[in-house]
Design a protein around this motif. Sequence first.
Motif, PDB file in Angstrom:
ATOM      1  N   ARG A  88       0.835  -1.201   0.000  1.00  0.00           N
ATOM      2  CA  ARG A  88       0.000   0.000   0.000  1.00  0.00           C
ATOM      3  C   ARG A  88       0.879   1.265   0.000  1.00  0.00           C
ATOM      4  N   THR A  89       1.983   1.176   0.734  1.00  0.00           N
ATOM      5  CA  THR A  89       2.901   2.332   0.740  1.00  0.00           C
ATOM      6  C   THR A  89       3.469   2.575  -0.662  1.00  0.00           C
ATOM      7  N   SER A  90       3.832   1.446  -1.308  1.00  0.00           N
ATOM      8  CA  SER A  90       4.370   1.559  -2.672  1.00  0.00           C
ATOM      9  C   SER A  90       3.322   2.131  -3.621  1.00  0.00           C
ATOM     10  N   ILE A  91       2.102   1.664  -3.494  1.00  0.00           N
ATOM     11  CA  ILE A  91       1.027   2.183  -4.357  1.00  0.00           C
ATOM     12  C   ILE A  91       0.793   3.658  -4.091  1.00  0.00           C
ATOM     13  N   GLY A  92       0.905   4.052  -2.848  1.00  0.00           N
ATOM     14  CA  GLY A  92       0.734   5.470  -2.509  1.00  0.00           C
ATOM     15  C   GLY A  92       1.769   6.329  -3.204  1.00  0.00           C
ATOM     16  N   ARG A  93       3.023   5.789  -3.210  1.00  0.00           N
ATOM     17  CA  ARG A  93       4.078   6.531  -3.889  1.00  0.00           C
ATOM     18  C   ARG A  93       3.804   6.594  -5.392  1.00  0.00           C
ATOM     19  N   ILE A  94       3.309   5.466  -5.976  1.00  0.00           N
ATOM     20  CA  ILE A  94       2.982   5.442  -7.399  1.00  0.00           C
ATOM     21  C   ILE A  94       1.910   6.485  -7.714  1.00  0.00           C
ATOM     22  N   SER A 118       6.148  -2.561 -13.669  1.00  0.00           N
ATOM     23  CA  SER A 118       6.549  -2.678 -12.255  1.00  0.00           C
ATOM     24  C   SER A 118       5.447  -2.168 -11.338  1.00  0.00           C
ATOM     25  N   GLU A 119       4.816  -1.081 -11.759  1.00  0.00           N
ATOM     26  CA  GLU A 119       3.721  -0.545 -10.950  1.00  0.00           C
ATOM     27  C   GLU A 119       2.540  -1.513 -10.952  1.00  0.00           C
ATOM     28  N   GLN A 120       2.320  -2.143 -12.093  1.00  0.00           N
ATOM     29  CA  GLN A 120       1.228  -3.128 -12.164  1.00  0.00           C
ATOM     30  C   GLN A 120       1.527  -4.332 -11.268  1.00  0.00           C
ATOM     31  N   ASP A 121       2.827  -4.747 -11.197  1.00  0.00           N
ATOM     32  CA  ASP A 121       3.208  -5.886 -10.335  1.00  0.00           C
ATOM     33  C   ASP A 121       2.924  -5.590  -8.865  1.00  0.00           C
ATOM     34  N   VAL A 122       3.218  -4.348  -8.450  1.00  0.00           N
ATOM     35  CA  VAL A 122       2.958  -3.970  -7.054  1.00  0.00           C
ATOM     36  C   VAL A 122       1.480  -4.083  -6.751  1.00  0.00           C
ATOM     37  N   LEU A 123       0.697  -3.619  -7.678  1.00  0.00           N
ATOM     38  CA  LEU A 123      -0.756  -3.668  -7.468  1.00  0.00           C
ATOM     39  C   LEU A 123      -1.243  -5.122  -7.440  1.00  0.00           C
ATOM     40  N   THR A 124      -0.667  -5.968  -8.295  1.00  0.00           N
ATOM     41  CA  THR A 124      -1.062  -7.390  -8.317  1.00  0.00           C
ATOM     42  C   THR A 124      -0.670  -8.088  -7.011  1.00  0.00           C
ATOM     43  N   ASP A 125       0.552  -7.767  -6.515  1.00  0.00           N
ATOM     44  CA  ASP A 125       1.007  -8.361  -5.248  1.00  0.00           C
ATOM     45  C   ASP A 125       0.080  -7.994  -4.098  1.00  0.00           C
ATOM     46  N   LEU A 126      -0.373  -6.739  -4.130  1.00  0.00           N
ATOM     47  CA  LEU A 126      -1.283  -6.319  -3.073  1.00  0.00           C
ATOM     48  C   LEU A 126      -2.565  -7.131  -3.114  1.00  0.00           C
ATOM     49  N   GLY A 127      -3.060  -7.418  -4.281  1.00  0.00           N
ATOM     50  CA  GLY A 127      -4.271  -8.237  -4.395  1.00  0.00           C
ATOM     51  C   GLY A 127      -4.049  -9.654  -3.906  1.00  0.00           C
ATOM     52  N   SER A 128      -2.874 -10.238  -4.257  1.00  0.00           N
ATOM     53  CA  SER A 128      -2.556 -11.609  -3.790  1.00  0.00           C
ATOM     54  C   SER A 128      -2.430 -11.653  -2.277  1.00  0.00           C
ATOM     55  N   ASP A 129      -1.751 -10.624  -1.740  1.00  0.00           N
ATOM     56  CA  ASP A 129      -1.586 -10.587  -0.273  1.00  0.00           C
ATOM     57  C   ASP A 129      -2.923 -10.480   0.430  1.00  0.00           C
ATOM     58  N   GLU A 130      -3.847  -9.766  -0.131  1.00  0.00           N
ATOM     59  CA  GLU A 130      -5.173  -9.638   0.489  1.00  0.00           C
ATOM     60  C   GLU A 130      -5.867 -10.982   0.535  1.00  0.00           C
ATOM     61  N   ALA A 131      -5.730 -11.783  -0.536  1.00  0.00           N
ATOM     62  CA  ALA A 131      -6.342 -13.119  -0.554  1.00  0.00           C
ATOM     63  C   ALA A 131      -5.695 -14.027   0.475  1.00  0.00           C
ATOM     64  N   VAL A 132      -4.345 -13.944   0.568  1.00  0.00           N
ATOM     65  CA  VAL A 132      -3.635 -14.770   1.573  1.00  0.00           C
ATOM     66  C   VAL A 132      -4.043 -14.364   2.977  1.00  0.00           C
ATOM     67  N   ARG A 133      -4.127 -13.057   3.206  1.00  0.00           N
ATOM     68  CA  ARG A 133      -4.513 -12.579   4.535  1.00  0.00           C
ATOM     69  C   ARG A 133      -5.884 -13.094   4.931  1.00  0.00           C
ATOM     70  N   GLN A 134      -6.834 -13.086   3.987  1.00  0.00           N
ATOM     71  CA  GLN A 134      -8.191 -13.553   4.295  1.00  0.00           C
ATOM     72  C   GLN A 134      -8.189 -15.039   4.647  1.00  0.00           C
ATOM     73  N   SER A 135      -7.416 -15.829   3.866  1.00  0.00           N
ATOM     74  CA  SER A 135      -7.335 -17.278   4.140  1.00  0.00           C
ATOM     75  C   SER A 135      -6.690 -17.537   5.492  1.00  0.00           C
ATOM     76  N   ALA A 136      -5.606 -16.825   5.794  1.00  0.00           N
ATOM     77  CA  ALA A 136      -4.920 -17.012   7.077  1.00  0.00           C
ATOM     78  C   ALA A 136      -5.811 -16.606   8.242  1.00  0.00           C
ATOM     79  N   THR A 137      -6.591 -15.554   8.037  1.00  0.00           N
ATOM     80  CA  THR A 137      -7.508 -15.107   9.096  1.00  0.00           C
ATOM     81  C   THR A 137      -8.569 -16.173   9.374  1.00  0.00           C
ATOM     82  N   ASP A 138      -9.121 -16.750   8.295  1.00  0.00           N
ATOM     83  CA  ASP A 138     -10.120 -17.829   8.477  1.00  0.00           C
ATOM     84  C   ASP A 138      -9.504 -19.012   9.217  1.00  0.00           C
ATOM     85  N   ARG A 139      -8.254 -19.390   8.827  1.00  0.00           N
ATOM     86  CA  ARG A 139      -7.570 -20.508   9.492  1.00  0.00           C
ATOM     87  C   ARG A 139      -7.341 -20.201  10.963  1.00  0.00           C
TER      88      ARG A 139
END
Length: 468
Positions: A140-146, A185-206
Amino acid sequence: MTKPPTTGRHRCLRPAAAALGLALAVSLAPGGGPALAAPVLASPAEDTRAEKQAVDSALEALQGDLVGTSAELTDAYAEYAAVQGMLPGAQAAATLARDVQAAAQEKADELARRLVASEQARTAAADAVAQTEAAMAQSRTSIGRIASSAYRSRGVPQGLSLALGSGSTEEFASRTAAVSGLSSSEQDVLTDLGSDEAVRQSATDRLTAVTEQVADLKVEAEGQLAIAAEATAEAEARQAEVEALVARQQAAVATIEDRQAEEEQRLAALEQESTALGDELRAIAEQERRKEEERRRAAEAAAAAAQSSGSSSASADRLAAPPAVSRSTRGDTGGTADTGGTLAYPGGRMTSGYGMRMHPIRGYMKLHAGQDFSSGCGTPIRAAADGEIVSAGWQGSYGNLVVINHGILRGQPVATAYAHLQGFAKRSGSVSRGEVIGYEGTTGGSTGCHLHFEVRVNGNPENPLNWF
């Protein structure tokens, strides 16, 4: 198990009472195996009643085998026999209690292992959530800078602000797909943020699921620990019962060992007294036979003289001498149950019978030379038939003893003996059938009021029941 005492010749202590097994209640699970619950321990009152019943049963079974044995020794053997009967059940109960305790502890240990694993899984899930959230914060910090750089140079890319305002992982993914005008590169940052959100949701459920599992396991583990503790206490109590029974058994054996010499002396004295009585009565029987022979010869001589002088047979009959003792007189039996047999039934409840039996302490066969009857202390004792009192007095293990000579009955010299009397009603002279001669008691080698009644033929003991 403690062995019975042995000294000299082979001896045995055979259990005389059926075992009174100690019950252990165990519930069964639907699958057929034992449920992990502690066995039900009998109450102290129930245990006391069970022990008393066992000792009483053993004592009753031993009465016939220990006639005349001292009360202390009889009680010691009854205790030994009762404990012999109870030990197998107590040992089985202790073994079962230990098995239940082991199963309960095994399940408690398994739950503890599962709880540790679940807590480790919860820690790992919490760490995964934290790490994912940290990565998302960096993205999110990286996206803010972008966004800031793009705004200064060419304005915010279309859809980027909309994507950053997404309320869910699915919404963020769909909105970021529509973002345009970003470098790779900016698109990769945005994609990583989306993947991390999915991982976070799964880890939270677990994390949520594992946290609930840990809470459930804690409750189950605490309950199973309580069951295991109860089963442990039960196993210890059952083992204590076994140890107490063994201690009682050892104490009984010690008493039996201590009184062994006394018992041997008592038995030797009883044998000597019985032999002496037999010798005395055999001498009397011989006198009776001689008298009977003299009467027969006199009758024959009188008959021959009467025949030679032409006298009638009736005269010869009148010259024949009558028997020394009448056996036809019944007299007043005073209520005694007289069956009309050769000898009158003494009355009362028959207890220990005539016959051979194994002595439970010394382990050899011995003869109980009479039939015992019990009516209660002080009950009048009556002569079994007409006769002459041979002796009346103290006779060692026989206690107060009356011996009556009945002369020739069924063609044989017969005498009767009445032992353990409380007192005498008559000590000498002739007696009639049913006449009171003494009173039931517990003198000499006796442990309770009863009449020991012997029938002696030619001085030898015979089964009294064959003469009633």
